[in-house]
Design an enzyme around this catalytic site. Structure first.
Site, PDB file in Angstrom:
ATOM      1  N   TRP A  10       0.821  -1.220   0.000  1.00  0.00           N
ATOM      2  CA  TRP A  10       0.000   0.000   0.000  1.00  0.00           C
ATOM      3  C   TRP A  10       0.850   1.263   0.000  1.00  0.00           C
ATOM      4  O   TRP A  10       0.339   2.356  -0.217  1.00  0.00           O
ATOM      5  CB  TRP A  10      -0.930   0.017   1.224  1.00  0.00           C
ATOM      6  CG  TRP A  10      -1.907  -1.111   1.300  1.00  0.00           C
ATOM      7  CD1 TRP A  10      -2.093  -2.134   0.391  1.00  0.00           C
ATOM      8  CD2 TRP A  10      -2.848  -1.349   2.351  1.00  0.00           C
ATOM      9  NE1 TRP A  10      -3.082  -2.976   0.821  1.00  0.00           N
ATOM     10  CE2 TRP A  10      -3.569  -2.525   2.030  1.00  0.00           C
ATOM     11  CE3 TRP A  10      -3.159  -0.694   3.546  1.00  0.00           C
ATOM     12  CZ2 TRP A  10      -4.570  -3.054   2.849  1.00  0.00           C
ATOM     13  CZ3 TRP A  10      -4.153  -1.209   4.365  1.00  0.00           C
ATOM     14  CH2 TRP A  10      -4.860  -2.379   4.015  1.00  0.00           C
ATOM     15  N   LYS A  11       2.127   1.111   0.284  1.00  0.00           N
ATOM     16  CA  LYS A  11       3.018   2.285   0.408  1.00  0.00           C
ATOM     17  C   LYS A  11       2.414   3.277   1.404  1.00  0.00           C
ATOM     18  O   LYS A  11       1.777   2.862   2.362  1.00  0.00           O
ATOM     19  CB  LYS A  11       3.287   2.915  -0.973  1.00  0.00           C
ATOM     20  CG  LYS A  11       3.746   1.859  -1.973  1.00  0.00           C
ATOM     21  CD  LYS A  11       4.314   2.427  -3.239  1.00  0.00           C
ATOM     22  CE  LYS A  11       4.724   1.286  -4.158  1.00  0.00           C
ATOM     23  NZ  LYS A  11       5.400   1.725  -5.357  1.00  0.00           N
ATOM     24  N   HIS A  95      13.109  -2.362  -0.653  1.00  0.00           N
ATOM     25  CA  HIS A  95      12.269  -1.818  -1.730  1.00  0.00           C
ATOM     26  C   HIS A  95      13.013  -0.655  -2.389  1.00  0.00           C
ATOM     27  O   HIS A  95      13.702   0.111  -1.726  1.00  0.00           O
ATOM     28  CB  HIS A  95      10.926  -1.353  -1.169  1.00  0.00           C
ATOM     29  CG  HIS A  95       9.958  -0.981  -2.250  1.00  0.00           C
ATOM     30  ND1 HIS A  95      10.021   0.237  -2.898  1.00  0.00           N
ATOM     31  CD2 HIS A  95       8.958  -1.674  -2.832  1.00  0.00           C
ATOM     32  CE1 HIS A  95       9.071   0.264  -3.830  1.00  0.00           C
ATOM     33  NE2 HIS A  95       8.419  -0.877  -3.814  1.00  0.00           N
ATOM     34  N   GLU A  97      12.163   2.154  -3.352  1.00  0.00           N
ATOM     35  CA  GLU A  97      11.907   3.489  -2.789  1.00  0.00           C
ATOM     36  C   GLU A  97      12.719   3.701  -1.518  1.00  0.00           C
ATOM     37  O   GLU A  97      13.162   4.811  -1.229  1.00  0.00           O
ATOM     38  CB  GLU A  97      10.398   3.665  -2.556  1.00  0.00           C
ATOM     39  CG  GLU A  97       9.678   3.885  -3.882  1.00  0.00           C
ATOM     40  CD  GLU A  97       8.237   3.404  -3.935  1.00  0.00           C
ATOM     41  OE1 GLU A  97       7.621   3.205  -2.874  1.00  0.00           O
ATOM     42  OE2 GLU A  97       7.734   3.211  -5.065  1.00  0.00           O
ATOM     43  N   GLY A 173       5.202   2.199 -10.538  1.00  0.00           N
ATOM     44  CA  GLY A 173       4.366   3.392 -10.502  1.00  0.00           C
ATOM     45  C   GLY A 173       4.344   4.174 -11.797  1.00  0.00           C
ATOM     46  O   GLY A 173       3.848   5.294 -11.845  1.00  0.00           O
ATOM     47  N   SER A 212       3.991  -1.954 -11.736  1.00  0.00           N
ATOM     48  CA  SER A 212       2.778  -1.678 -12.512  1.00  0.00           C
ATOM     49  C   SER A 212       2.001  -2.936 -12.905  1.00  0.00           C
ATOM     50  O   SER A 212       1.439  -2.991 -14.005  1.00  0.00           O
ATOM     51  CB  SER A 212       3.104  -0.839 -13.752  1.00  0.00           C
ATOM     52  OG  SER A 212       3.671   0.406 -13.378  1.00  0.00           O
ATOM     53  N   GLY A 233       1.580  -2.589  -6.236  1.00  0.00           N
ATOM     54  CA  GLY A 233       1.418  -1.318  -5.543  1.00  0.00           C
ATOM     55  C   GLY A 233       0.048  -0.724  -5.820  1.00  0.00           C
ATOM     56  O   GLY A 233      -0.944  -1.080  -5.177  1.00  0.00           O
ATOM     57  N   GLY A 234      -0.014   0.151  -6.807  1.00  0.00           N
ATOM     58  CA  GLY A 234      -1.243   0.895  -7.099  1.00  0.00           C
ATOM     59  C   GLY A 234      -2.506   0.039  -7.172  1.00  0.00           C
ATOM     60  O   GLY A 234      -3.540   0.382  -6.581  1.00  0.00           O
TER      61      GLY A 234
HETATM   62  P1  PGA Z   1       3.281  -0.399  -8.571  1.00  0.00           P
HETATM   63  O1  PGA Z   1       4.236  -0.625  -7.293  1.00  0.00           O
HETATM   64  O2  PGA Z   1       2.491  -1.664  -8.745  1.00  0.00           O
HETATM   65  O3  PGA Z   1       2.408   0.763  -8.188  1.00  0.00           O
HETATM   66  O4  PGA Z   1       4.159  -0.121  -9.725  1.00  0.00           O
HETATM   67  C1  PGA Z   1       4.892  -1.838  -7.090  1.00  0.00           C
HETATM   68  C2  PGA Z   1       5.833  -1.742  -5.926  1.00  0.00           C
HETATM   69  O5  PGA Z   1       6.529  -0.730  -5.780  1.00  0.00           O
HETATM   70  O6  PGA Z   1       5.911  -2.675  -5.097  1.00  0.00           O
END
Ligand code: PGA
Length: 250
Positions: A10-11, A95, A97, A173, A212, A233-234
């Site tokens: 979910w970030k 991760h 990020e 993302g 993504s 993620g999203g």
């Molecule tokens: P995303 O993120 O599906 O929004 O690209 C994936 C992730 O960073 O784990």
């Protein structure tokens, strides 16, 4: 145990009401997913809510980051001991990020991996190359280098109790997904790299693809021989799309 893992990162996206809605949507329809273990990674303040709501559903809980220390003067950090009190099973380590925005290097990532296993939790080690690295033809050396840092710290046999997530940085993302062929090539190389030191563990290792992932792309990605699920993620922020990705695991 399910063959595939579909994990929702979910970030830093949540609110009490959004979490209530998302968890109830997951609970109501989790039975529609039969071939994947589902895992959600809420931000820390929502762990208690996730624990209470998901009890008995089979949906597992993970955390997005952890401190390698047990307790003490580490202002702003959260320990594995704390996470365990909320029935956490998985810990994301490294991760992209965290690596890019919070300057986590391979040695910190390895320390978190080791600490997570020492607490009998399962690390999901995230690896992946940037667009520039891919264009320079360095994808496999970057990814295998990130994995080698963990092999050096924890040994190849440690992969019996770990999961890897291959997430090309350029696909996170951005709406760009690695093609199933591109992803399979890297997943295969990761498995081969680990097989050099730990063949048995490499065979059983789950390697998730992330970047993504959508309902539209999941099925073909998951059909690849070395792709054992996804880190999403999203598309994990809506119960419908997350569950549909779970159903794409055959
Ligand atoms: P995303 O993120 O599906 O929004 O690209 C994936 C992730 O960073 O784990």
């Amino acid at each position: 145990m399910a063959h595939m893992i579909v994990a929702g990162n979910w970030k830093m996206n949540a609110s009490k009401s959004a979490v209530t809605e998302l968890l109830s949507g997951l609970k109501d329809n989790v039975a529609s997913v039969s071939n994947a273990e589902l895992v959600v990674f809420p931000p820390f303040p929502y762990l208690a809510q996730a624990q209470a709501e998901l009890m008995g559903t089979g949906i597992r809980i993970g955390v997005q980051n952890i401190c390698a220390q047990d307790k003490g003067a580490y202002t702003g950090e959260v320990s594995l001991v704390m996470a365990k009190e909320f029935d956490v099973s998985y810990v994301l380590v490294g991760h992209s990020e965290r690596r890019a925005l919070f300057a986590e290097d391979d040695s910190q990532v390895a320390a978190k991996y080791v600490a997570t296993q020492a607490m009998q939790l399962t690390p999901i080690l995230c690896v992946g190359e940037t667009l520039e690295q891919r264009e320079q033809g360095r994808t496999l050396s970057v990814v295998n280098g990130q994995i080698q840092a963990v092999i050096d710290a924890a040994g190849g046999a440690s992969f019996a109790h770990a999961v890897i997530a291959y997430e090309p940085v350029w696909a996170i993302g951005t709406g760009l997904t690695a093609s199933p062929k591109q992803a399979q090539e890297v997943h295969r190389a990761i498995r081969d790299h680990i097989a050099d030191v730990a063949p048995e563990q490499a065979r059983g290792l789950k390697i998730l693809y992330g970047g993504s992932v959508t309902v539209a792309s999941a099925e073909e990605l998951f059909a690849q021989a070395d792709i054992d699920g996804g880190l999403v993620g999203g598309a994990s922020l809506q119960a419908d799309s997350f569950l549909a990705i779970g159903r794409a695991a055959k």
